[in-house]
Design a protein around this motif. Sequence first.
Motif, PDB file in Angstrom:
ATOM      1  N   ALA A 143       0.854  -1.191   0.000  1.00  0.00           N
ATOM      2  CA  ALA A 143       0.000   0.000   0.000  1.00  0.00           C
ATOM      3  C   ALA A 143       0.885   1.234   0.000  1.00  0.00           C
ATOM      4  N   GLY A 144       0.588   2.192  -0.870  1.00  0.00           N
ATOM      5  CA  GLY A 144       1.368   3.416  -0.927  1.00  0.00           C
ATOM      6  C   GLY A 144       2.386   3.409  -2.058  1.00  0.00           C
ATOM      7  N   GLU A 145       2.691   2.200  -2.617  1.00  0.00           N
ATOM      8  CA  GLU A 145       3.667   2.149  -3.706  1.00  0.00           C
ATOM      9  C   GLU A 145       2.982   2.410  -5.045  1.00  0.00           C
ATOM     10  N   ALA A 146       3.807   2.693  -6.057  1.00  0.00           N
ATOM     11  CA  ALA A 146       3.254   3.004  -7.370  1.00  0.00           C
ATOM     12  C   ALA A 146       4.099   2.365  -8.466  1.00  0.00           C
ATOM     13  N   THR A 147       3.539   2.266  -9.652  1.00  0.00           N
ATOM     14  CA  THR A 147       4.266   1.710 -10.793  1.00  0.00           C
ATOM     15  C   THR A 147       3.782   2.398 -12.064  1.00  0.00           C
ATOM     16  N   ARG A 148       4.454   2.128 -13.188  1.00  0.00           N
ATOM     17  CA  ARG A 148       4.059   2.743 -14.454  1.00  0.00           C
ATOM     18  C   ARG A 148       3.641   1.654 -15.434  1.00  0.00           C
ATOM     19  N   VAL A 149       2.621   1.936 -16.213  1.00  0.00           N
ATOM     20  CA  VAL A 149       2.287   1.064 -17.342  1.00  0.00           C
ATOM     21  C   VAL A 149       1.819   1.970 -18.478  1.00  0.00           C
ATOM     22  N   GLY A 150       2.515   1.869 -19.613  1.00  0.00           N
ATOM     23  CA  GLY A 150       2.218   2.764 -20.726  1.00  0.00           C
ATOM     24  C   GLY A 150       2.346   4.214 -20.266  1.00  0.00           C
ATOM     25  N   TRP A 209       0.519   5.649 -18.053  1.00  0.00           N
ATOM     26  CA  TRP A 209      -0.147   5.806 -16.769  1.00  0.00           C
ATOM     27  C   TRP A 209       0.810   5.581 -15.614  1.00  0.00           C
ATOM     28  N   ARG A 210       0.607   6.335 -14.523  1.00  0.00           N
ATOM     29  CA  ARG A 210       1.273   6.050 -13.264  1.00  0.00           C
ATOM     30  C   ARG A 210       0.180   5.546 -12.336  1.00  0.00           C
ATOM     31  N   VAL A 211       0.310   4.279 -11.901  1.00  0.00           N
ATOM     32  CA  VAL A 211      -0.736   3.661 -11.097  1.00  0.00           C
ATOM     33  C   VAL A 211      -0.233   3.509  -9.674  1.00  0.00           C
ATOM     34  N   SER A 212      -0.942   4.124  -8.703  1.00  0.00           N
ATOM     35  CA  SER A 212      -0.527   3.922  -7.319  1.00  0.00           C
ATOM     36  C   SER A 212      -1.595   3.135  -6.553  1.00  0.00           C
ATOM     37  N   PHE A 213      -1.084   2.300  -5.640  1.00  0.00           N
ATOM     38  CA  PHE A 213      -1.909   1.355  -4.903  1.00  0.00           C
ATOM     39  C   PHE A 213      -2.156   1.946  -3.519  1.00  0.00           C
ATOM     40  N   ALA A 214      -3.383   2.444  -3.272  1.00  0.00           N
ATOM     41  CA  ALA A 214      -3.672   3.128  -2.015  1.00  0.00           C
ATOM     42  C   ALA A 214      -3.930   2.147  -0.885  1.00  0.00           C
ATOM     43  N   GLY A 215      -4.402   0.952  -1.201  1.00  0.00           N
ATOM     44  CA  GLY A 215      -4.675  -0.018  -0.143  1.00  0.00           C
ATOM     45  C   GLY A 215      -5.878  -0.873  -0.488  1.00  0.00           C
ATOM     46  N   LEU A 216      -6.270  -1.702   0.487  1.00  0.00           N
ATOM     47  CA  LEU A 216      -7.358  -2.645   0.267  1.00  0.00           C
ATOM     48  C   LEU A 216      -8.501  -2.349   1.216  1.00  0.00           C
ATOM     49  N   SER A 217      -9.719  -2.672   0.784  1.00  0.00           N
ATOM     50  CA  SER A 217     -10.832  -2.595   1.720  1.00  0.00           C
ATOM     51  C   SER A 217     -11.783  -3.745   1.427  1.00  0.00           C
ATOM     52  N   ARG A 273      -2.532  10.344 -15.483  1.00  0.00           N
ATOM     53  CA  ARG A 273      -1.952  10.526 -16.807  1.00  0.00           C
ATOM     54  C   ARG A 273      -2.167  11.977 -17.207  1.00  0.00           C
ATOM     55  N   ASP A 274      -1.105  12.656 -17.522  1.00  0.00           N
ATOM     56  CA  ASP A 274      -1.145  14.054 -17.937  1.00  0.00           C
ATOM     57  C   ASP A 274      -1.959  14.899 -16.953  1.00  0.00           C
ATOM     58  N   GLY A 275      -1.747  14.665 -15.676  1.00  0.00           N
ATOM     59  CA  GLY A 275      -2.414  15.487 -14.679  1.00  0.00           C
ATOM     60  C   GLY A 275      -3.850  15.107 -14.379  1.00  0.00           C
ATOM     61  N   ARG A 276      -4.427  14.155 -15.138  1.00  0.00           N
ATOM     62  CA  ARG A 276      -5.801  13.738 -14.843  1.00  0.00           C
ATOM     63  C   ARG A 276      -5.770  12.386 -14.149  1.00  0.00           C
ATOM     64  N   THR A 277      -6.657  12.201 -13.172  1.00  0.00           N
ATOM     65  CA  THR A 277      -6.625  10.940 -12.440  1.00  0.00           C
ATOM     66  C   THR A 277      -7.925  10.176 -12.617  1.00  0.00           C
ATOM     67  N   GLN A 283      -0.241  -8.769  -5.564  1.00  0.00           N
ATOM     68  CA  GLN A 283       0.021  -8.814  -7.007  1.00  0.00           C
ATOM     69  C   GLN A 283      -1.008  -7.975  -7.744  1.00  0.00           C
ATOM     70  N   LEU A 284      -0.522  -7.199  -8.701  1.00  0.00           N
ATOM     71  CA  LEU A 284      -1.424  -6.445  -9.565  1.00  0.00           C
ATOM     72  C   LEU A 284      -1.004  -6.708 -10.998  1.00  0.00           C
ATOM     73  N   ARG A 285      -2.008  -6.958 -11.840  1.00  0.00           N
ATOM     74  CA  ARG A 285      -1.722  -7.156 -13.251  1.00  0.00           C
ATOM     75  C   ARG A 285      -2.329  -5.965 -13.984  1.00  0.00           C
ATOM     76  N   LEU A 286      -1.497  -5.252 -14.700  1.00  0.00           N
ATOM     77  CA  LEU A 286      -1.945  -4.020 -15.344  1.00  0.00           C
ATOM     78  C   LEU A 286      -1.660  -4.077 -16.844  1.00  0.00           C
ATOM     79  N   TRP A 287      -2.641  -3.648 -17.618  1.00  0.00           N
ATOM     80  CA  TRP A 287      -2.428  -3.537 -19.058  1.00  0.00           C
ATOM     81  C   TRP A 287      -2.849  -2.149 -19.522  1.00  0.00           C
ATOM     82  N   TRP A 288      -2.090  -1.583 -20.410  1.00  0.00           N
ATOM     83  CA  TRP A 288      -2.554  -0.405 -21.134  1.00  0.00           C
ATOM     84  C   TRP A 288      -2.779  -0.864 -22.578  1.00  0.00           C
ATOM     85  N   LYS A 289      -4.026  -0.758 -23.011  1.00  0.00           N
ATOM     86  CA  LYS A 289      -4.403  -1.295 -24.320  1.00  0.00           C
ATOM     87  C   LYS A 289      -4.908  -0.160 -25.202  1.00  0.00           C
TER      88      LYS A 289
END
Lengths: 177, 637
Positions: B514-521, B523-531, B549-553, B597-603
Amino acid sequence: MDVKRPLVWLPLAGFLLVAIVVAVALYAPADRTVRSAMIGQPLPAFNLRPIVSTKPGVASDAMKGHGPRLLNIFASWCVPCIAEAPQLMRLRQAGVRIDAVAIRDTGPAVAGFLRRNGDPYAAIGDDPSSAVQLSLGSSGVPETFLIDGQGIVRRQWVGDIRADQVDEVLAAVRDVQ
Amino acid sequence: MIAEAGLAALWLAASLALLQLALAAIGLRAQRNADELLVAVRPVAIVQGALAVVAMLLLIVLFQQSDMSVKLVATNSHSAKPWLYKVAGAWGNHEGSMLLWVTILGLAGAAVARFERQLEPRTLAATLGAQGLIALGFYAFLLFSSNPFERLSPAPRDGQGLNPILQDPGLAFHPPTLYAGYVGLSVAFSFAVGALVTRDVGRAFARAMRPWVLGAWVFLTLGITAGSYWAYYELGWGGWWFWDPVENASLMPWLAATALLHSVTVLATRDGLRAWTVMLAVVAFSMSMIGTFLVRSGILTSVHAFAVDPERGAFILALLLLYIGGALALFALRVGTVREGTTFELVSREGGLVANNLLLSVILGIVLIGTLYPIVAAAFGVQLSVGPPFFNKAAGPIALVLVVVMAAGPLLRWRRDKAGEVVERLTWPIAAAVFAFAALVAFATPIGVLPLLGLSLAVGLAVASVAPLWKRDLRRTPLFTWGMVVAHLGLAVSLAGMACDSAFTAERLVALRAGEATRVGPWRVSFAGLSPVIGDNWSGLQARLTAERDGRTRLLFPQSRTFADPPTVTSESAIATVLDGQLYTVLGAADGQGRWQLRLWWKPFVTLIWLGGTLVALGGALSLVGRLRPRRREAWT
């Protein structure tokens, strides 16, 4: 369209051919043999400590140069292994050597299991993290491998050996000899 | 009582199907004064269809009421299910889906009996007789080996539930749509059999058959498109087509129906391709039945397989032998009496349509062989499966050739054309394709040959498909021309989506705290946590993802759901759709050390695939309306 006479029967012939193949497939008994990738392969190298003080551990090198033997993957916490125990005893009484790998187990628990269910094993190795089990291509307990005198895997049985399978296992052991 | 009423409706419908067949057969054999018999076939077919609908509705009522004394309900439903899935559960199983099949078969026959006015009365009676014969076999299958209304005594307190993966709004609509397409093709099959029986293959026959083929084809296209999207978001694998045997089972009738659609136009307009059109009409529905058989018999293992039962398999195989074998034998016996149609030059609209038919048939052959090959191999003791590498390599290049033919075909003249003039008319499409090709090679990251060609050809096809509208008064352009334009354009759009997906998709598999982030295509995807989340009949975990992405979330909430009855875990993907593509996220397992684990695709542009498919169906619908309208005007005047 100028269609040649014999040619117009071709679609029907093709369809009937497919139908015959499908009918055969429909009634062929489903093949449930486990095609292990290990069969015909030498055992992967391993050397497991003994888990009970009364028996030696199991090492792959020690299996070369002797006669055929079974390698039984089991655990004291495994209920089908209890069901399998009488069959292993019969195989032992028929003169088959059975080595074992105990999966994620403890010495006292294995000793208790052998006291309750009989002890067919010549040696039992301790595999606390399933590492050897996985290297053998085994995914559960119980499983049984037939190892020949050169340390090559010849057969694999997945699940407990049933009473009606004892003769099959015996025949397989004799075949290898 | 409801279950018994449903069973009674089925038996009544079956006996009416028998009557329908008998009336047609006796009426056609009698030398004279048989008109009353032939006329009586119509109301019988209508009542038969109505009874099948009644049986289906009663089954839905049983599921809606959660009547657990009915075996099918007890094994496939649960009282805690949301009502939509109770209704959909009625066909989310073997017996119910076969009842739905027969219901649509009966409805299709009833529709022909009610609305068909063009066909010669004897041919119509033969057609309805054939439809009755097909329905009879499937009624027998239901009544003797797959009774959906079987009671269970004692009744269990609650049901075993529906496969959770089928608990999705897509399931409510996907099978009925697809079945409407499959079974709608039975009408074309019966038309062909009827025309062979009365030796009446000609332009009138083609004109009468065309709307039915179009209608079935529209449903089939929609069903395949929806099924593809459903598999895409529900399975969580990020793919949209898997060459699964059941997908192939829906693709094969579509390929045959597409070929039929085009050849029936040649027959209706130019009176050519008579025997071939009849053959395709037989093949199209045969492919539907073979598809049903492969799935229902459990011969091919698949996520769609409900029943693994050799007895049921043998029953359907016998039906197939009777229907397909019978139709093909009738074809072989009668085709000699079908007179040769009008001839045409190689370079002509007809020639283009023949090329279309041949290429579609080759693709159909490849898919059929690839689907059946594992069965053949198993008969020789070899276990194997045929997957995407084979289908993509074998069918892909041929499909691209087909795209070229598609681009040229609508710009060809009927009967005779000049090759030089055709190339001239194709100047703009060729220029567009070459430009796209050059731009991709120059500016894009290196991509595979097939996606590169696919994307270039898609651009060319898109330009070519609107070419028939050039220099035309758009208000006076007939609707069926609009239909062709829209359908061909839709295919270009879909092809572009497929090529973009395989060329530009970015994939990332990560384990994040929780709190970490990664990039795909981009996009910058950050993982805030689980509920935790609670659903109607499931509980689960939900990841909170923020994609920038480009300032929009965008916020995404992929879930992992646990169903209690039956115990199953499914992953629910979360997808952010933007103008130029989709961000596709799936929540995986925990690694036990606080990471997930997170599986991310930019299509990029993946949505074009289904947008294109929908356009193709819309084009078919426009054509259908265009073909039906002038006829109605005739009827009024």
